[in-house]
Design a protein around this motif. Structure first.
Motif, PDB file in Angstrom:
ATOM      1  N   ASN A 107       0.763  -1.109   0.129  1.00  0.00           N
ATOM      2  CA  ASN A 107       0.040   0.004   0.126  1.00  0.00           C
ATOM      3  C   ASN A 107       1.031   1.069  -0.166  1.00  0.00           C
ATOM      4  OD1 ASN A 107      -2.771  -0.800  -0.222  1.00  0.00           O
ATOM      5  ND2 ASN A 107      -2.474  -1.720   1.964  1.00  0.00           N
ATOM      6  N   VAL A 108       2.043   1.295   0.529  1.00  0.00           N
ATOM      7  CA  VAL A 108       2.845   2.385   0.319  1.00  0.00           C
ATOM      8  C   VAL A 108       3.557   2.458  -0.727  1.00  0.00           C
ATOM      9  CG1 VAL A 108       5.163   3.004   1.352  1.00  0.00           C
ATOM     10  CG2 VAL A 108       3.693   2.376   2.951  1.00  0.00           C
ATOM     11  N   ALA A 109       3.807   1.549  -1.545  1.00  0.00           N
ATOM     12  CA  ALA A 109       4.256   1.803  -2.921  1.00  0.00           C
ATOM     13  C   ALA A 109       3.098   2.170  -3.848  1.00  0.00           C
ATOM     14  CB  ALA A 109       4.833   0.186  -3.519  1.00  0.00           C
ATOM     15  N   LEU A 110       1.823   1.511  -3.567  1.00  0.00           N
ATOM     16  CA  LEU A 110       0.896   1.961  -4.456  1.00  0.00           C
ATOM     17  C   LEU A 110       0.564   3.522  -4.477  1.00  0.00           C
ATOM     18  CD1 LEU A 110      -1.457   1.036  -6.409  1.00  0.00           C
ATOM     19  CD2 LEU A 110      -2.795   0.466  -4.569  1.00  0.00           C
ATOM     20  N   ALA A 111       0.464   4.117  -3.110  1.00  0.00           N
ATOM     21  CA  ALA A 111       0.447   5.308  -2.876  1.00  0.00           C
ATOM     22  C   ALA A 111       1.513   6.294  -3.386  1.00  0.00           C
ATOM     23  CB  ALA A 111       0.395   5.603  -1.263  1.00  0.00           C
ATOM     24  N   ALA A 112       2.698   5.603  -3.265  1.00  0.00           N
ATOM     25  CA  ALA A 112       3.724   6.386  -4.047  1.00  0.00           C
ATOM     26  C   ALA A 112       3.991   6.529  -5.606  1.00  0.00           C
ATOM     27  CB  ALA A 112       5.287   5.763  -3.689  1.00  0.00           C
ATOM     28  N   GLU A 113       3.255   5.440  -6.391  1.00  0.00           N
ATOM     29  CA  GLU A 113       2.967   5.374  -7.448  1.00  0.00           C
ATOM     30  C   GLU A 113       1.861   6.403  -8.248  1.00  0.00           C
ATOM     31  OE1 GLU A 113       5.094   3.928  -9.796  1.00  0.00           O
ATOM     32  OE2 GLU A 113       6.064   2.816  -8.015  1.00  0.00           O
ATOM     33  N   ALA A 114       0.883   6.406  -7.158  1.00  0.00           N
ATOM     34  CA  ALA A 114      -0.302   7.108  -7.491  1.00  0.00           C
ATOM     35  C   ALA A 114       0.136   8.693  -7.234  1.00  0.00           C
ATOM     36  CB  ALA A 114      -1.410   7.086  -6.480  1.00  0.00           C
ATOM     37  N   LYS A 115       1.202   8.948  -6.350  1.00  0.00           N
ATOM     38  CA  LYS A 115       1.573  10.291  -6.198  1.00  0.00           C
ATOM     39  C   LYS A 115       2.441  10.959  -7.282  1.00  0.00           C
ATOM     40  CE  LYS A 115       4.845  10.442  -3.082  1.00  0.00           C
ATOM     41  NZ  LYS A 115       5.853  10.638  -2.002  1.00  0.00           N
ATOM     42  N   ALA A 116       3.227   9.922  -7.963  1.00  0.00           N
ATOM     43  CA  ALA A 116       3.913  10.284  -9.204  1.00  0.00           C
ATOM     44  C   ALA A 116       2.973  10.534 -10.182  1.00  0.00           C
ATOM     45  CB  ALA A 116       4.866   8.866  -9.480  1.00  0.00           C
ATOM     46  N   TYR A 117       2.005   9.575 -10.434  1.00  0.00           N
ATOM     47  CA  TYR A 117       1.116   9.754 -11.361  1.00  0.00           C
ATOM     48  C   TYR A 117       0.528  11.316 -11.412  1.00  0.00           C
ATOM     49  CZ  TYR A 117      -3.117   9.693 -13.975  1.00  0.00           C
ATOM     50  OH  TYR A 117      -4.220   9.901 -15.175  1.00  0.00           O
ATOM     51  N   ARG A 118       0.137  11.514 -10.137  1.00  0.00           N
ATOM     52  CA  ARG A 118      -0.545  12.945  -9.950  1.00  0.00           C
ATOM     53  C   ARG A 118       0.673  14.109 -10.370  1.00  0.00           C
ATOM     54  NH1 ARG A 118      -2.366  10.449  -5.587  1.00  0.00           N
ATOM     55  NH2 ARG A 118      -0.971  11.281  -4.083  1.00  0.00           N
ATOM     56  N   PHE A 119       1.824  13.923 -10.184  1.00  0.00           N
ATOM     57  CA  PHE A 119       2.841  14.898 -10.549  1.00  0.00           C
ATOM     58  C   PHE A 119       2.827  14.982 -11.860  1.00  0.00           C
ATOM     59  CE2 PHE A 119       6.960  15.770 -11.871  1.00  0.00           C
ATOM     60  CZ  PHE A 119       7.533  16.980 -11.397  1.00  0.00           C
ATOM     61  N   PHE A 120       3.040  13.967 -12.675  1.00  0.00           N
ATOM     62  CA  PHE A 120       3.106  14.241 -14.077  1.00  0.00           C
ATOM     63  C   PHE A 120       1.691  14.666 -14.618  1.00  0.00           C
ATOM     64  CE2 PHE A 120       6.601  10.945 -13.380  1.00  0.00           C
ATOM     65  CZ  PHE A 120       7.696  11.970 -13.776  1.00  0.00           C
ATOM     66  N   ASP A 121       0.676  14.019 -14.282  1.00  0.00           N
ATOM     67  CA  ASP A 121      -0.640  14.522 -14.690  1.00  0.00           C
ATOM     68  C   ASP A 121      -1.026  16.074 -14.426  1.00  0.00           C
ATOM     69  OD1 ASP A 121      -3.197  13.621 -16.035  1.00  0.00           O
ATOM     70  OD2 ASP A 121      -4.123  14.080 -14.076  1.00  0.00           O
ATOM     71  N   GLU A 122      -0.571  16.659 -13.411  1.00  0.00           N
ATOM     72  CA  GLU A 122      -0.541  18.158 -13.146  1.00  0.00           C
ATOM     73  C   GLU A 122       0.497  18.760 -13.937  1.00  0.00           C
ATOM     74  OE1 GLU A 122      -2.683  19.835 -11.119  1.00  0.00           O
ATOM     75  OE2 GLU A 122      -3.960  17.705 -10.906  1.00  0.00           O
ATOM     76  N   ALA A 123       1.490  18.323 -14.211  1.00  0.00           N
ATOM     77  CA  ALA A 123       2.486  19.108 -15.131  1.00  0.00           C
ATOM     78  C   ALA A 123       2.154  19.206 -16.431  1.00  0.00           C
ATOM     79  CB  ALA A 123       3.872  18.303 -14.896  1.00  0.00           C
ATOM     80  N   LEU A 124       1.238  18.079 -16.995  1.00  0.00           N
ATOM     81  CA  LEU A 124       0.763  18.163 -18.341  1.00  0.00           C
ATOM     82  C   LEU A 124      -0.411  19.241 -18.659  1.00  0.00           C
ATOM     83  CD1 LEU A 124       0.687  14.272 -18.920  1.00  0.00           C
ATOM     84  CD2 LEU A 124       2.038  16.157 -20.168  1.00  0.00           C
ATOM     85  N   LYS A 125      -0.737  19.825 -17.544  1.00  0.00           N
ATOM     86  CA  LYS A 125      -1.521  21.107 -17.565  1.00  0.00           C
ATOM     87  C   LYS A 125      -0.756  22.319 -17.486  1.00  0.00           C
ATOM     88  CE  LYS A 125      -4.891  18.306 -14.637  1.00  0.00           C
ATOM     89  NZ  LYS A 125      -5.762  18.487 -13.216  1.00  0.00           N
ATOM     90  N   LEU A 126       0.234  22.260 -17.496  1.00  0.00           N
ATOM     91  CA  LEU A 126       1.086  23.639 -17.748  1.00  0.00           C
ATOM     92  C   LEU A 126       1.578  23.585 -19.392  1.00  0.00           C
ATOM     93  CD1 LEU A 126       3.441  22.945 -14.726  1.00  0.00           C
ATOM     94  CD2 LEU A 126       1.667  24.261 -14.832  1.00  0.00           C
ATOM     95  N   PRO A 127       2.011  24.837 -19.545  1.00  0.00           N
ATOM     96  CA  PRO A 127       2.510  25.246 -21.060  1.00  0.00           C
ATOM     97  C   PRO A 127       3.858  24.706 -20.917  1.00  0.00           C
ATOM     98  CG  PRO A 127       2.279  27.125 -19.938  1.00  0.00           C
ATOM     99  CD  PRO A 127       1.877  26.321 -18.941  1.00  0.00           C
ATOM    100  N   ILE A 128       4.139  23.460 -21.412  1.00  0.00           N
ATOM    101  CA  ILE A 128       5.456  22.933 -21.448  1.00  0.00           C
ATOM    102  C   ILE A 128       5.790  22.593 -23.041  1.00  0.00           C
ATOM    103  CG2 ILE A 128       5.408  22.178 -19.154  1.00  0.00           C
ATOM    104  CD1 ILE A 128       4.582  19.168 -20.227  1.00  0.00           C
ATOM    105  N   ALA A 129       6.987  22.354 -23.328  1.00  0.00           N
ATOM    106  CA  ALA A 129       7.311  21.950 -24.638  1.00  0.00           C
ATOM    107  C   ALA A 129       6.805  20.701 -25.001  1.00  0.00           C
ATOM    108  CB  ALA A 129       9.050  21.954 -24.461  1.00  0.00           C
ATOM    109  N   GLU A 130       6.545  20.625 -26.409  1.00  0.00           N
ATOM    110  CA  GLU A 130       5.957  19.482 -26.717  1.00  0.00           C
ATOM    111  C   GLU A 130       6.660  18.060 -26.661  1.00  0.00           C
ATOM    112  OE1 GLU A 130       3.076  16.993 -28.043  1.00  0.00           O
ATOM    113  OE2 GLU A 130       2.959  19.236 -27.769  1.00  0.00           O
TER     114      GLU A 130
END
Length: 175
Positions: A107-130
């Motif tokens: 469950n600790v690892a599952l939460a860490a993987e979900a946290k990483a998913y949220r990081f990249f998902d939120e980053a994709l909402k930013l105006p970043i280079a293609e």
């Protein structure tokens, strides 16, 4: 090329993004290494063994990303360093305690993987280079695969007994 003083995802080029991804994997690897050692010290073999497995997964992913970075950019200097991130994918220290069960470690690892998913998902909402966007989409999607793998391991476990590892911990003793 100067080192970044703060992490601004909108200013990353592909080289920076790959460097960041490698650092995220290294941070997670190092944290799992610490957690495995803690579990070994507490004689919690199943949790320690699982955390060691995660060390291997994070190491492999980091090595693959580093090889990709080297292939594309050679020995070009990094502008991103580890001081710019904190617990992107690494499990939080507060999520681990002595005498963890394998289920708790998963469950600790599952939460860490979900946290990483949220990081990249939120980053994709930013105006970043293609090219950065494509890498972050790939990394976000890999986190889904990782969550599925951990979820499958959780599903293999017998039902939870309802008891907490804390039920077996000794009370503090006055000195």
């Amino acid at each position: 090329m100067a080192t970044m003083k703060t992490l601004d995802l909108t200013s990353l080029d592909l080289k920076d993004a790959l460097d960041l991804a490698v650092l995220i994997e290294e941070e997670a690897r190092d944290r799992y290494e610490e957690l495995a050692a803690q579990m070994e010290n507490q004689h919690t073999a199943d949790a320690a063994s699982f955390f060691r497995l995660m060390v291997g997964y994070e190491s492999k992913h980091g090595e693959d990303l580093a090889a990709r970075r080297k292939e594309l950019f050679g020995e070009a200097p990094r502008r991103v360093d580890r001081s710019l991130l904190w617990d992107v994918e690494a499990p939080g220290y507060e999520t681990v305690r002595a005498f963890m069960t394998l289920r708790e470690a998963l469950n600790v690892a599952l939460a860490a993987e979900a946290k990483a998913y949220r990081f990249f998902d939120e980053a994709l909402k930013l105006p970043i280079a293609e090219p950065v966007k494509k890498l972050f989409e790939e990394l976000r999607d890999e986190e889904v695969v990782h969550q599925d793998l951990v979820g499958k391991e959780l599903a293999k476990l017998p039902p939870d007994s309802g008891l907490s590892s804390e039920d077996y911990a000794d009370e503090p003793v006055a000195q």
